[in-house]
Design an enzyme around this catalytic site. Structure first.
Site, mmCIF file in Angstrom:
data_model
loop_
_atom_site.group_PDB
_atom_site.id
_atom_site.type_symbol
_atom_site.label_atom_id
_atom_site.label_comp_id
_atom_site.label_asym_id
_atom_site.label_seq_id
_atom_site.Cartn_x
_atom_site.Cartn_y
_atom_site.Cartn_z
ATOM 1 N N ASP B 211 85.679 -72.559 48.582
ATOM 2 C CA ASP B 211 85.776 -72.382 47.130
ATOM 3 C C ASP B 211 85.511 -70.925 46.761
ATOM 4 O O ASP B 211 84.754 -70.642 45.839
ATOM 5 C CB ASP B 211 84.799 -73.310 46.415
ATOM 6 C CG ASP B 211 83.356 -73.103 46.893
ATOM 7 O OD1 ASP B 211 83.157 -72.340 47.860
ATOM 8 O OD2 ASP B 211 82.444 -73.696 46.295
ATOM 9 N N ASP B 287 71.222 -71.914 56.100
ATOM 10 C CA ASP B 287 71.048 -70.659 55.350
ATOM 11 C C ASP B 287 69.568 -70.384 55.092
ATOM 12 O O ASP B 287 69.106 -69.251 55.267
ATOM 13 C CB ASP B 287 71.859 -70.674 54.062
ATOM 14 C CG ASP B 287 71.689 -71.963 53.271
ATOM 15 O OD1 ASP B 287 71.080 -72.913 53.800
ATOM 16 O OD2 ASP B 287 72.153 -72.015 52.118
#
Lengths: 444, 444
Positions: B211, B287
């Site tokens: 995205d 992350d």
């Protein structure tokens, strides 16, 4: 009175003895019973504990079975997705090679297994003539198994699509001493043709083996023949091969024949025919299977006089001697025939019978012994009648052509007639007992 | 004499009665024993036959286990070959896209799962700038799972290579209520980066999500940054993202910073770093894991002031509110910076510390309450000291930037200093207590 008393007492003694004896026996019996009972109970306990341990073992096994089945389900899912990915990658690769506008005439598939050097020679031969028209004849290599040399060789060409048949299901031969190779070959053909007709949606497929070179007019020939396939449903397949295509037996590169015998070794099939064959495809010996009446059902094949494929593979499933005698001397056509300009309508069923009959009629009949010598002395075409299969084999042997019959049909025959050139452009027709009748020729 | 005789006979009668009684009891006992013995024997027989049937069942199950294991072995072989085929087809596809002479700067991978419409927008954005330099930045889409829309969308582009991660191993979350998506994402990243670094042998990989749109100078930026990566091992990765990259907080598209905080969301990694990370890659939350001291080990990241990627995905693993506040207002760079001409050596570790300190020094310190208003009234750069994490969070909230810390590091911070533009080209530096000490030492 005293005597009676003494007798009575004596009897008492006897009774006492008997009593004691009975008691001892009863006791012994009871002891025995007790022992046996204890042993039985112990046996039962042992058995019960053994049962319990067996039940535990069953539970363990049950758990293992469930785990294995669960894992199998998962791997099936994963492998299924992996196969789907392979198909998508192949389709994507193919999209690059196919023209968006033009519909391909036929896919060309080279059936390979483990002969990488032969495959390279074959691919190079095909690409030589396929490259300018690649979108009309998309080229595939279908490999059976995972020989790494074949795989990397096929994948090194950007101009072709690679397919891999993976089948680890063990082969069940039906007769002792059979070679499993023939079963694997049949499976591979079934898989590859299903892929090309049903997954890639080609309407026609040209099938080559990994040890074949092609002629300059190979593709033009098949394109012209594709029209025949469309028009005439009595044509089962078109072949680039003539079993009696050795140099000494051929002459005219423009000549084509119908045949009741399936030649193979470079052939084109239409999807409508594959729809019929695929569900009943044999476990082995697929070429012999195609030559059975129940499968070709009287349909026929188109074959050239001069071969458009040359089989150079000396090593493989067949024997070296066969190669030396029948394959090595084959003449590969070197004339670029412009098939587009040719009118091939004489090959259609309703015309060909008449056409062929006329040719045979003009041939000079030869009788009796020394027919090879006699044929040699006649300038024009010659026809020789044979009585039965063994008579045919004898005559064929004298000329040096194929003697083999399959399900009542000699190799290359049309209605029992085998035709070949002999020493010049002279044609020899070996005519069967029924042939003249079938061809409606008066035997004058 | 007669009386004595009568007594004796009476005793005999008693004895006989006792005798008979004992015999009856013995018989009864023996009968009982016999019954019990019969029952025990029957029980044993029953148990034995049950054992036998259990043994039969074990044999059957054993056979089934052997069959399942045999079949599993065969399927593993087949699936292994299928995977190998997938890799070969992918490699062949990739060979077409890569220049034979030029070594690629980096592979670009778009990580996808099930959002085909987002993926299309992302691919089109990337291709817009990648197409002229496609051999230097080969483009991949890596899909987790088998959503058919994503798969067919990715495969419809000839200019990119498609990879599919198939993993049906069930996810084991470690805390109740956790989303399995985060575990699958971590697995997918591990697999995809292993593929690109180890199977396809790229020296660098740029990682995008499905995205993201990219800026006109995205590739030039990463090419310049690749040089920095090679020179300076204290740079762990280069990012195209600024967490505080919202329109109101950025100004200068030429400005780059070092940061102790891993930004992600469009980042480039070198193989040497992946060699270290891959063996210990986390099960989930990769992350956040990268932001732990034990993993970055004091190494830092390069980030731009103005983002070179824009995250447009409103629907996904994150929440809509987060998107509205932090992602939607992000400014995507629209200036084509000529990074080749720029001298970026100030970003190297030995120079940047001094460079940054000088910039912070020149900023006007602001104290006390109403610091937002005070900062607003000062023309040049402003620096504001915060005492601790909660003080930082309070100040950050007043300005509207990210409050979040991870393992002692605020988002975007360099040595505790968070910098952003505020209303003009004015920069605000939020300075931690440790950094001031460093500055004071420098000042004196």
């Amino acid at each position: 009175m005293a005597k009676v008393f003494c007798d009575f007492r004596f009897l008492l003694l006897v009774a006492a003895g008997v009593f004691i004896y009975i008691q001892m026996r009863l006791f012994a019996t009871q002891s025995e019973y007790a022992d046996r009972l204890a042993a039985a109970i112990e046996a039962e306990n042992h058995c019960t504990s053994q049962t319990r341990s067996l039940i535990d073992q069953i539970s363990l096994q049950q758990g293992r079975i469930v785990a294995l089945e669960e894992e199998r389900k998962r791997r099936d899912q994963e492998c299924g997705q992996m196969k789907s990915l392979v198909q998508d990658l192949e389709r994507k690769d193919l999209q690059r090679l196919i023209d968006k506008m033009q519909v391909p005439v036929a896919a060309v598939v080279i059936m390979a297994c483990n002969r990488a050097d032969y495959l390279e020679r074959t691919i190079n031969s095909v690409l030589k003539y396929q490259r300018p028209i690649s979108s009309r004849y998309p080229l595939f290599v279908s490999q059976d198994g995972s020989n790494p040399n074949v795989k990397s060789k096929a994948l090194s060409y950007d101009q072709l699509s690679y397919m891999q048949h993976l089948d680890f299901e063990p082969v069940q031969t039906e007769r002792p001493g059979e070679l499993t190779a023939y079963y694997k070959i049949a499976r591979h053909y079934k898989w590859a043709l299903d892929q090309l007709f049903y997954k890639h949606n080609f309407s026609r497929v040209i099938i080559l083996e990994d040890d074949m070179e092609i002629a300059p007019d190979f593709f033009d020939y098949f394109e012209a023949a594709a029209s025949l396939l469309e028009k005439d449903k009595s044509i089962m397949a078109v072949s680039s091969w003539n079993d009696n295509g050795q140099k000494q037996f051929v002459h005219d590169p423009y000549e084509l024949y119908r045949s009741d015998f399936f030649p193979g070794l470079g052939w084109m099939l239409a999807r409508s025919t594959w729809n019929e064959l695929s569900p009943k495809w044999p476990k082995a010996y697929w070429d012999d299977w195609l030559r059975l009446k129940e499968n070709h059902k009287g349909r026929q094949f188109i074959r050239p006089e001069v071969c458009r494929t040359y089989n150079f593979g000396e090593h493989g499933s067949s024997l070296g001697q066969f190669f030396k005698q029948y394959l090595e001397p084959i003449k590969l056509n070197d004339v670029k025939v412009d098939w587009k300009l040719m009118d091939l309508s004489y090959l259609l069923e309703d015309k060909y019978s008449m056409h062929f009959a006329n040719v045979i009629k003009k041939a000079t009949p030869v009788y009796g012994a020394d027919m090879v010598l006699k044929a040699s002395n006649i300038d024009g075409n010659v026809r020789i009648k044979y009585k039965d299969q063994s008579d045919f084999e004898n005559i064929a042997h004298q000329f040096g052509i194929f003697q083999e019959w399959k399900d009542g049909v000699p190799r290359t025959a049309y209605k029992g007639v085998v035709v070949f050139r002999y020493q010049t452009s002279r044609r020899i027709f070996l005519v069967g007992p029924e042939s003249l009748k079938l061809l409606q020729i008066e035997e004058s």
